[in-house]
Design a protein around this motif. Structure first.
Motif, PDB file in Angstrom:
ATOM      1  N   GLU A  77       0.834  -1.205   0.000  1.00 44.10           N
ATOM      2  CA  GLU A  77       0.000   0.000   0.000  1.00 44.10           C
ATOM      3  C   GLU A  77       0.872   1.259   0.000  1.00 44.10           C
ATOM      4  OE1 GLU A  77      -2.819   2.403   3.184  1.00 44.10           O
ATOM      5  OE2 GLU A  77      -2.010   0.469   3.764  1.00 44.10           O
ATOM      6  N   LEU A  78       1.962   1.219   0.756  1.00 40.60           N
ATOM      7  CA  LEU A  78       2.848   2.382   0.853  1.00 40.60           C
ATOM      8  C   LEU A  78       3.644   2.580  -0.425  1.00 40.60           C
ATOM      9  CD1 LEU A  78       4.016   1.692   4.502  1.00 40.60           C
ATOM     10  CD2 LEU A  78       2.284   3.343   3.741  1.00 40.60           C
ATOM     11  N   LEU A  79       4.128   1.486  -1.009  1.00 40.78           N
ATOM     12  CA  LEU A  79       4.856   1.587  -2.279  1.00 40.78           C
ATOM     13  C   LEU A  79       3.946   2.110  -3.384  1.00 40.78           C
ATOM     14  CD1 LEU A  79       6.978  -1.686  -2.148  1.00 40.78           C
ATOM     15  CD2 LEU A  79       7.763   0.660  -1.745  1.00 40.78           C
ATOM     16  N   ARG A  80       2.690   1.643  -3.396  1.00 37.03           N
ATOM     17  CA  ARG A  80       1.729   2.123  -4.400  1.00 37.03           C
ATOM     18  C   ARG A  80       1.528   3.639  -4.246  1.00 37.03           C
ATOM     19  NH1 ARG A  80      -1.342  -0.857  -7.393  1.00 37.03           N
ATOM     20  NH2 ARG A  80      -1.484  -2.639  -5.967  1.00 37.03           N
ATOM     21  N   ALA A  81       1.331   4.100  -3.013  1.00 42.77           N
ATOM     22  CA  ALA A  81       1.125   5.529  -2.761  1.00 42.77           C
ATOM     23  C   ALA A  81       2.366   6.335  -3.157  1.00 42.77           C
ATOM     24  CB  ALA A  81       0.786   5.758  -1.284  1.00 42.77           C
ATOM     25  N   TYR A  82       3.542   5.805  -2.844  1.00 43.84           N
ATOM     26  CA  TYR A  82       4.799   6.472  -3.187  1.00 43.84           C
ATOM     27  C   TYR A  82       4.930   6.594  -4.709  1.00 43.84           C
ATOM     28  CZ  TYR A  82       9.771   7.638  -2.858  1.00 43.84           C
ATOM     29  OH  TYR A  82      10.985   8.266  -2.944  1.00 43.84           O
ATOM     30  N   LEU A  83       4.639   5.516  -5.405  1.00 42.23           N
ATOM     31  CA  LEU A  83       4.750   5.527  -6.869  1.00 42.23           C
ATOM     32  C   LEU A  83       3.683   6.417  -7.506  1.00 42.23           C
ATOM     33  CD1 LEU A  83       5.697   1.805  -7.361  1.00 42.23           C
ATOM     34  CD2 LEU A  83       7.062   3.784  -8.083  1.00 42.23           C
ATOM     35  N   LYS A  84       2.502   6.504  -6.922  1.00 43.25           N
ATOM     36  CA  LYS A  84       1.476   7.405  -7.462  1.00 43.25           C
ATOM     37  C   LYS A  84       1.980   8.843  -7.424  1.00 43.25           C
ATOM     38  CE  LYS A  84      -2.807   4.954  -6.718  1.00 43.25           C
ATOM     39  NZ  LYS A  84      -3.993   4.760  -5.877  1.00 43.25           N
ATOM     40  N   ARG A  85       2.684   9.180  -6.383  1.00 44.28           N
ATOM     41  CA  ARG A  85       3.145  10.558  -6.214  1.00 44.28           C
ATOM     42  C   ARG A  85       4.442  10.854  -6.965  1.00 44.28           C
ATOM     43  NH1 ARG A  85       1.703  15.045  -2.481  1.00 44.28           N
ATOM     44  NH2 ARG A  85       3.479  16.400  -2.673  1.00 44.28           N
ATOM     45  N   TRP A  86       5.397   9.904  -6.947  1.00 39.58           N
ATOM     46  CA  TRP A  86       6.740  10.214  -7.451  1.00 39.58           C
ATOM     47  C   TRP A  86       7.242   9.284  -8.556  1.00 39.58           C
ATOM     48  CZ3 TRP A  86       6.259  10.497  -1.895  1.00 39.58           C
ATOM     49  CH2 TRP A  86       6.236  11.814  -1.425  1.00 39.58           C
ATOM     50  N   LYS A  87       6.356   8.573  -9.251  1.00 40.19           N
ATOM     51  CA  LYS A  87       6.820   7.623 -10.275  1.00 40.19           C
ATOM     52  C   LYS A  87       7.684   8.298 -11.338  1.00 40.19           C
ATOM     53  CE  LYS A  87       5.528   3.943 -13.347  1.00 40.19           C
ATOM     54  NZ  LYS A  87       5.581   4.137 -14.751  1.00 40.19           N
ATOM     55  N   ALA A  88       7.325   9.489 -11.757  1.00 36.99           N
ATOM     56  CA  ALA A  88       8.104  10.173 -12.797  1.00 36.99           C
ATOM     57  C   ALA A  88       9.544  10.388 -12.347  1.00 36.99           C
ATOM     58  CB  ALA A  88       7.453  11.505 -13.152  1.00 36.99           C
ATOM     59  N   GLU A  89       9.722  10.611 -11.054  1.00 33.10           N
ATOM     60  CA  GLU A  89      11.047  10.885 -10.505  1.00 33.10           C
ATOM     61  C   GLU A  89      11.835   9.615 -10.211  1.00 33.10           C
ATOM     62  OE1 GLU A  89      12.711  12.678  -6.305  1.00 33.10           O
ATOM     63  OE2 GLU A  89      10.826  13.440  -7.054  1.00 33.10           O
ATOM     64  N   VAL A  90      11.161   8.578  -9.692  1.00 31.75           N
ATOM     65  CA  VAL A  90      11.870   7.402  -9.178  1.00 31.75           C
ATOM     66  C   VAL A  90      11.438   6.078  -9.794  1.00 31.75           C
ATOM     67  CG1 VAL A  90      12.302   8.506  -6.943  1.00 31.75           C
ATOM     68  CG2 VAL A  90      10.272   7.064  -7.245  1.00 31.75           C
ATOM     69  N   GLY A  91      10.497   6.104 -10.715  1.00 35.29           N
ATOM     70  CA  GLY A  91       9.940   4.874 -11.269  1.00 35.29           C
ATOM     71  C   GLY A  91      10.971   3.902 -11.819  1.00 35.29           C
ATOM     72  N   VAL A  92      12.061   4.411 -12.380  1.00 32.87           N
ATOM     73  CA  VAL A  92      13.099   3.571 -12.963  1.00 32.87           C
ATOM     74  C   VAL A  92      13.703   2.607 -11.936  1.00 32.87           C
ATOM     75  CG1 VAL A  92      14.968   5.235 -12.591  1.00 32.87           C
ATOM     76  CG2 VAL A  92      15.125   3.609 -14.462  1.00 32.87           C
ATOM     77  N   PHE A  93      13.637   2.949 -10.657  1.00 29.42           N
ATOM     78  CA  PHE A  93      14.237   2.113  -9.616  1.00 29.42           C
ATOM     79  C   PHE A  93      13.342   0.961  -9.166  1.00 29.42           C
ATOM     80  CE2 PHE A  93      15.987   6.453  -8.944  1.00 29.42           C
ATOM     81  CZ  PHE A  93      17.263   6.175  -9.410  1.00 29.42           C
ATOM     82  N   PHE A  94      12.134   0.868  -9.732  1.00 27.91           N
ATOM     83  CA  PHE A  94      11.177  -0.153  -9.302  1.00 27.91           C
ATOM     84  C   PHE A  94      10.966  -1.262 -10.334  1.00 27.91           C
ATOM     85  CE2 PHE A  94      10.465   3.331  -6.450  1.00 27.91           C
ATOM     86  CZ  PHE A  94      10.155   2.723  -5.245  1.00 27.91           C
ATOM     87  N   GLY A 121       9.962  -1.673 -13.419  1.00 30.42           N
ATOM     88  CA  GLY A 121       8.732  -1.785 -14.187  1.00 30.42           C
ATOM     89  C   GLY A 121       7.463  -1.853 -13.357  1.00 30.42           C
ATOM     90  N   VAL A 122       7.580  -1.862 -12.043  1.00 31.44           N
ATOM     91  CA  VAL A 122       6.404  -1.878 -11.177  1.00 31.44           C
ATOM     92  C   VAL A 122       5.971  -0.431 -10.962  1.00 31.44           C
ATOM     93  CG1 VAL A 122       5.520  -2.486  -8.886  1.00 31.44           C
ATOM     94  CG2 VAL A 122       7.114  -4.013 -10.053  1.00 31.44           C
ATOM     95  N   GLY A 123       4.672  -0.197 -11.127  1.00 30.76           N
ATOM     96  CA  GLY A 123       4.153   1.158 -10.980  1.00 30.76           C
ATOM     97  C   GLY A 123       2.944   1.192 -10.065  1.00 30.76           C
ATOM     98  N   PRO A 124       2.315   2.354  -9.961  1.00 28.59           N
ATOM     99  CA  PRO A 124       1.189   2.519  -9.043  1.00 28.59           C
ATOM    100  C   PRO A 124      -0.035   1.683  -9.426  1.00 28.59           C
ATOM    101  CG  PRO A 124       1.462   4.481 -10.378  1.00 28.59           C
ATOM    102  CD  PRO A 124       2.630   3.600 -10.657  1.00 28.59           C
ATOM    103  N   ASP A 125      -0.126   1.290 -10.684  1.00 23.94           N
ATOM    104  CA  ASP A 125      -1.276   0.495 -11.132  1.00 23.94           C
ATOM    105  C   ASP A 125      -0.956  -0.988 -11.256  1.00 23.94           C
ATOM    106  OD1 ASP A 125      -2.834   2.840 -11.346  1.00 23.94           O
ATOM    107  OD2 ASP A 125      -1.942   3.265 -13.301  1.00 23.94           O
ATOM    108  N   SER A 126       0.230  -1.389 -10.813  1.00 22.94           N
ATOM    109  CA  SER A 126       0.634  -2.800 -10.894  1.00 22.94           C
ATOM    110  C   SER A 126      -0.177  -3.651  -9.917  1.00 22.94           C
ATOM    111  CB  SER A 126       2.120  -2.951 -10.566  1.00 22.94           C
ATOM    112  OG  SER A 126       2.910  -2.326 -11.555  1.00 22.94           O
ATOM    113  N   PRO A 127      -0.304  -4.945 -10.221  1.00 22.51           N
ATOM    114  CA  PRO A 127      -1.018  -5.842  -9.304  1.00 22.51           C
ATOM    115  C   PRO A 127      -0.311  -5.928  -7.948  1.00 22.51           C
ATOM    116  CG  PRO A 127      -0.578  -6.925 -11.412  1.00 22.51           C
ATOM    117  CD  PRO A 127       0.164  -5.619 -11.423  1.00 22.51           C
ATOM    118  N   GLU A 128      -1.094  -6.222  -6.934  1.00 25.37           N
ATOM    119  CA  GLU A 128      -0.586  -6.362  -5.560  1.00 25.37           C
ATOM    120  C   GLU A 128       0.598  -7.323  -5.501  1.00 25.37           C
ATOM    121  OE1 GLU A 128      -1.223  -6.052  -1.155  1.00 25.37           O
ATOM    122  OE2 GLU A 128      -2.127  -4.929  -2.778  1.00 25.37           O
ATOM    123  N   GLU A 129       0.525  -8.429  -6.260  1.00 22.95           N
ATOM    124  CA  GLU A 129       1.605  -9.433  -6.221  1.00 22.95           C
ATOM    125  C   GLU A 129       2.938  -8.846  -6.680  1.00 22.95           C
ATOM    126  OE1 GLU A 129       0.505 -11.657 -10.407  1.00 22.95           O
ATOM    127  OE2 GLU A 129      -0.795 -11.830  -8.652  1.00 22.95           O
TER     128      GLU A 129
END
Length: 151
Positions: free
Chosen positions: A106-123, A125-133
């Motif tokens: 839940e926290l990673l999803r919220a973080y990515l919703k806010r800052w994916k443009a800045e930090v998304g490359v470090f995840f 390919g996982v983003g705010p709309d990715s499945p829970e798994e």
């Protein structure tokens, strides 16, 4: 695979331009999307170490997320159990508790919703709309600390 294998080193632009610019603005009291300068004592030296971070708020609680993985500030945070968050002349002393992997999606999803443009490359390919798994799969690679500001 060791935790260090998941560390994503920032590029030259991030290290030499973006982070110093955000830290410069934050030190002057201008928060860039929740930015703060984190100060935490080094686990070996005892010296204060600083780095720009994004302070995440979810359900009234504050968190620090390590998008690049198990890096120096996360090791220092575990040893120190807290530190300081700086915004201009404001200094908030805090304690920190590491969040269990099971609580992170839940926290990673919220973080990515806010800052994916800045930090998304470090995840990876996982983003705010990715499945829970997918969020559960990457959770061990990204330390998260619950921050409690001291009165």
């Amino acid at each position: 695979m060791s935790a260090q294998a998941h560390v994503k080193k920032p590029g030259w632009i991030t290290n030499k331009v973006f982070n110093p610019f955000v830290a410069f603005l934050t030190r002057r009291g201008l928060s860039v999307w929740g930015s703060r300068v984190l100060a935490v004592r080094g686990r070996k030296s005892g010296e204060w170490r600083t780095t720009p971070v994004n302070l995440l708020t979810v359900d009234g609680r504050q968190y620090l997320v390590a998008p690049r993985g198990h890096v120096q500030w996360t090791h220092n945070m575990r040893a120190a159990g807290g530190g300081r968050l700086l915004l201009g002349k404001r200094v908030d002393t805090f304690t920190a508790e590491e969040v269990a992997d099971s609580e992170k999606p839940e926290l990673l999803r919220a973080y990515l919703k806010r800052w994916k443009a800045e930090v998304g490359v470090f995840f990876n390919g996982v983003g705010p709309d990715s499945p829970e798994e997918d969020l559960r799969r990457i959770a061990p690679n990204h330390p998260v600390f619950r921050v409690t500001i001291e009165p």
